[in-house]
Design a protein around this motif. Structure first.
Motif, PDB file in Angstrom:
ATOM      1  N   ALA A   1      38.664  55.093 -40.906  1.00 25.22           N
ATOM      2  CA  ALA A   1      37.688  54.910 -41.388  1.00 25.22           C
ATOM      3  C   ALA A   1      36.842  53.787 -40.656  1.00 25.22           C
ATOM      4  CB  ALA A   1      37.786  54.319 -42.990  1.00 25.22           C
ATOM      5  N   CYS A   2      35.448  53.770 -40.991  1.00 26.64           N
ATOM      6  CA  CYS A   2      34.559  52.640 -40.339  1.00 26.64           C
ATOM      7  C   CYS A   2      33.225  52.558 -41.204  1.00 26.64           C
ATOM      8  CB  CYS A   2      34.548  52.966 -38.837  1.00 26.64           C
ATOM      9  SG  CYS A   2      33.346  54.469 -38.504  1.00 26.64           S
ATOM     10  N   ARG A   3      32.582  51.492 -40.858  1.00 30.57           N
ATOM     11  CA  ARG A   3      31.481  51.486 -41.876  1.00 30.57           C
ATOM     12  C   ARG A   3      30.209  51.283 -40.849  1.00 30.57           C
ATOM     13  NH1 ARG A   3      31.618  45.901 -44.357  1.00 30.57           N
ATOM     14  NH2 ARG A   3      32.814  44.916 -43.272  1.00 30.57           N
ATOM     15  N   ILE A   4      28.876  51.338 -41.095  1.00 28.68           N
ATOM     16  CA  ILE A   4      27.701  50.932 -40.539  1.00 28.68           C
ATOM     17  C   ILE A   4      26.960  50.410 -41.607  1.00 28.68           C
ATOM     18  CG2 ILE A   4      25.714  51.982 -39.532  1.00 28.68           C
ATOM     19  CD1 ILE A   4      27.283  52.813 -37.583  1.00 28.68           C
ATOM     20  N   GLN A   5      26.594  49.092 -41.256  1.00 28.40           N
ATOM     21  CA  GLN A   5      25.729  48.174 -42.088  1.00 28.40           C
ATOM     22  C   GLN A   5      24.620  47.979 -41.711  1.00 28.40           C
ATOM     23  OE1 GLN A   5      28.665  44.890 -40.983  1.00 28.40           O
ATOM     24  NE2 GLN A   5      28.930  44.740 -43.202  1.00 28.40           N
ATOM     25  N   ASN A   6      23.523  47.802 -42.519  1.00 28.89           N
ATOM     26  CA  ASN A   6      22.228  47.646 -42.051  1.00 28.89           C
ATOM     27  C   ASN A   6      22.018  46.140 -42.221  1.00 28.89           C
ATOM     28  OD1 ASN A   6      19.232  47.306 -41.849  1.00 28.89           O
ATOM     29  ND2 ASN A   6      19.131  49.478 -42.786  1.00 28.89           N
ATOM     30  N   GLN A   7      21.588  45.444 -40.737  1.00 26.97           N
ATOM     31  CA  GLN A   7      21.705  44.214 -40.860  1.00 26.97           C
ATOM     32  C   GLN A   7      20.165  43.974 -40.411  1.00 26.97           C
ATOM     33  OE1 GLN A   7      23.716  41.613 -41.255  1.00 26.97           O
ATOM     34  NE2 GLN A   7      25.605  42.779 -41.657  1.00 26.97           N
ATOM     35  N   SER A   8      19.319  43.870 -41.426  1.00 24.58           N
ATOM     36  CA  SER A   8      17.854  43.378 -41.344  1.00 24.58           C
ATOM     37  C   SER A   8      17.331  44.568 -40.326  1.00 24.58           C
ATOM     38  CB  SER A   8      17.617  42.133 -40.922  1.00 24.58           C
ATOM     39  OG  SER A   8      18.223  41.124 -41.599  1.00 24.58           O
ATOM     40  N   GLY A   9      17.610  45.712 -40.662  1.00 27.10           N
ATOM     41  CA  GLY A   9      16.942  46.932 -39.678  1.00 27.10           C
ATOM     42  C   GLY A   9      17.842  47.340 -38.504  1.00 27.10           C
ATOM     43  N   SER A  10      18.853  46.608 -38.233  1.00 26.97           N
ATOM     44  CA  SER A  10      19.678  46.976 -37.135  1.00 26.97           C
ATOM     45  C   SER A  10      21.019  47.431 -37.656  1.00 26.97           C
ATOM     46  CB  SER A  10      19.982  45.689 -36.251  1.00 26.97           C
ATOM     47  OG  SER A  10      18.910  45.035 -35.715  1.00 26.97           O
ATOM     48  N   LEU A  11      21.586  48.466 -36.943  1.00 24.40           N
ATOM     49  CA  LEU A  11      22.889  49.244 -37.477  1.00 24.40           C
ATOM     50  C   LEU A  11      23.947  48.483 -36.669  1.00 24.40           C
ATOM     51  CD1 LEU A  11      21.534  53.071 -37.170  1.00 24.40           C
ATOM     52  CD2 LEU A  11      21.557  51.327 -38.967  1.00 24.40           C
ATOM     53  N   PHE A  12      25.032  48.142 -37.712  1.00 22.17           N
ATOM     54  CA  PHE A  12      26.108  47.418 -37.035  1.00 22.17           C
ATOM     55  C   PHE A  12      27.416  47.998 -37.469  1.00 22.17           C
ATOM     56  CE2 PHE A  12      29.214  43.943 -37.668  1.00 22.17           C
ATOM     57  CZ  PHE A  12      29.504  43.796 -36.448  1.00 22.17           C
ATOM     58  N   LEU A  13      28.166  48.471 -36.447  1.00 18.05           N
ATOM     59  CA  LEU A  13      29.368  49.321 -36.632  1.00 18.05           C
ATOM     60  C   LEU A  13      30.569  48.188 -36.702  1.00 18.05           C
ATOM     61  CD1 LEU A  13      31.141  51.808 -36.822  1.00 18.05           C
ATOM     62  CD2 LEU A  13      31.360  51.422 -34.026  1.00 18.05           C
ATOM     63  N   SER A  14      31.093  48.376 -37.723  1.00 16.78           N
ATOM     64  CA  SER A  14      32.420  47.458 -38.071  1.00 16.78           C
ATOM     65  C   SER A  14      33.694  48.290 -38.948  1.00 16.78           C
ATOM     66  CB  SER A  14      31.968  46.138 -38.961  1.00 16.78           C
ATOM     67  OG  SER A  14      31.848  46.622 -40.170  1.00 16.78           O
ATOM     68  N   THR A  15      34.678  47.552 -38.901  1.00 10.93           N
ATOM     69  CA  THR A  15      36.033  47.961 -39.484  1.00 10.93           C
ATOM     70  C   THR A  15      36.254  49.377 -39.069  1.00 10.93           C
ATOM     71  OG1 THR A  15      35.026  46.535 -41.121  1.00 10.93           O
ATOM     72  CG2 THR A  15      37.136  47.503 -41.699  1.00 10.93           C
ATOM     73  N   LEU A  16      36.254  49.581 -37.852  1.00 12.87           N
ATOM     74  CA  LEU A  16      36.888  50.897 -37.283  1.00 12.87           C
ATOM     75  C   LEU A  16      38.394  50.760 -37.252  1.00 12.87           C
ATOM     76  CD1 LEU A  16      36.681  53.849 -36.060  1.00 12.87           C
ATOM     77  CD2 LEU A  16      36.302  52.646 -33.795  1.00 12.87           C
ATOM     78  N   TYR A  17      39.171  51.629 -38.278  1.00 16.74           N
ATOM     79  CA  TYR A  17      40.586  51.203 -38.116  1.00 16.74           C
ATOM     80  C   TYR A  17      41.114  52.684 -38.391  1.00 16.74           C
ATOM     81  CZ  TYR A  17      45.076  49.870 -39.398  1.00 16.74           C
ATOM     82  OH  TYR A  17      46.489  49.599 -39.245  1.00 16.74           O
ATOM     83  N   VAL A  18      42.174  53.175 -37.582  1.00 18.30           N
ATOM     84  CA  VAL A  18      42.839  54.515 -37.927  1.00 18.30           C
ATOM     85  C   VAL A  18      44.441  53.912 -38.427  1.00 18.30           C
ATOM     86  CG1 VAL A  18      43.710  56.507 -36.493  1.00 18.30           C
ATOM     87  CG2 VAL A  18      41.535  55.300 -35.980  1.00 18.30           C
ATOM     88  N   ASP A  19      44.853  54.854 -39.195  1.00 15.70           N
ATOM     89  CA  ASP A  19      46.101  54.595 -39.499  1.00 15.70           C
ATOM     90  C   ASP A  19      47.272  54.721 -38.607  1.00 15.70           C
ATOM     91  OD1 ASP A  19      48.832  55.273 -40.494  1.00 15.70           O
ATOM     92  OD2 ASP A  19      48.011  55.919 -42.385  1.00 15.70           O
ATOM     93  N   ASP A  20      48.154  53.586 -38.288  1.00 12.97           N
ATOM     94  CA  ASP A  20      49.109  53.631 -37.187  1.00 12.97           C
ATOM     95  C   ASP A  20      49.576  54.956 -36.905  1.00 12.97           C
ATOM     96  OD1 ASP A  20      48.577  50.906 -36.832  1.00 12.97           O
ATOM     97  OD2 ASP A  20      50.616  50.442 -38.079  1.00 12.97           O
TER      98      ASP A  20
END
Length: 141
Positions: free
Chosen positions: A48-67
């Motif tokens: 999973a990962c997430r894209i946050q909208n930070q005041s109009g900018s796209l920010f990818l965070s918390t990219l994680y794959v099960d071990d």
């Protein structure tokens, strides 16, 4: 073998990805305003990962794959899926040991960030991270 499915999670299913993150000790917590991208094996979220909208900018965070699923290019496939769906540059903060991975997936280091992300970067800079961005809508193969 079960086929893998890469998709944008419906906002109502956000608690499922937070349960996945919690189970694996991953930092971060998704909210319904985020674009949450996942990889399923059958009914189980394995990445999973997430894209946050930070005041109009796209920010990818918390990219994680099960071990148990690492080393199978699942993170790269997940990035390909989500990058292709975006219409704007995506920024992320990468740990030093992951810079090559992000470069291989269409990201480049950047010294210039939108104001909303600059303050966030300064908050996390103690973690030895590098600001990166992806301006492509497809990832090189």
């Amino acid at each position: 073998m079960t086929a893998l499915k890469f998709c944008l999670l419906e906002p109502i299913k956000t608690p499922l990805v937070n349960k996945f993150y919690y189970k694996h000790g991953a930092r971060g917590r998704a909210c319904k305003a985020d674009q949450v991208w996942v990889c399923y094996s059958g009914l189980e979220i394995i990445a999973a990962c997430r894209i946050q909208n930070q005041s109009g900018s796209l920010f990818l965070s918390t990219l994680y794959v099960d071990d148990a699923w690492r080393g199978q290019k699942i993170a790269s496939q997940l990035l390909t899926t989500l990058i292709t769906a975006q219409n704007a540059p995506i920024f992320t903060f990468a740990y030093q040991n992951l810079i090559d991975f992000y470069v291989q997936n269409g990201f480049n280091c950047t010294l210039t960030l939108p104001n909303s992300l600059q303050s966030l970067f300064e908050l996390y800079a103690h973690r030895n991270i590098v600001a990166m961005h992806c301006t492509r809508h497809t990832v090189p193969s």
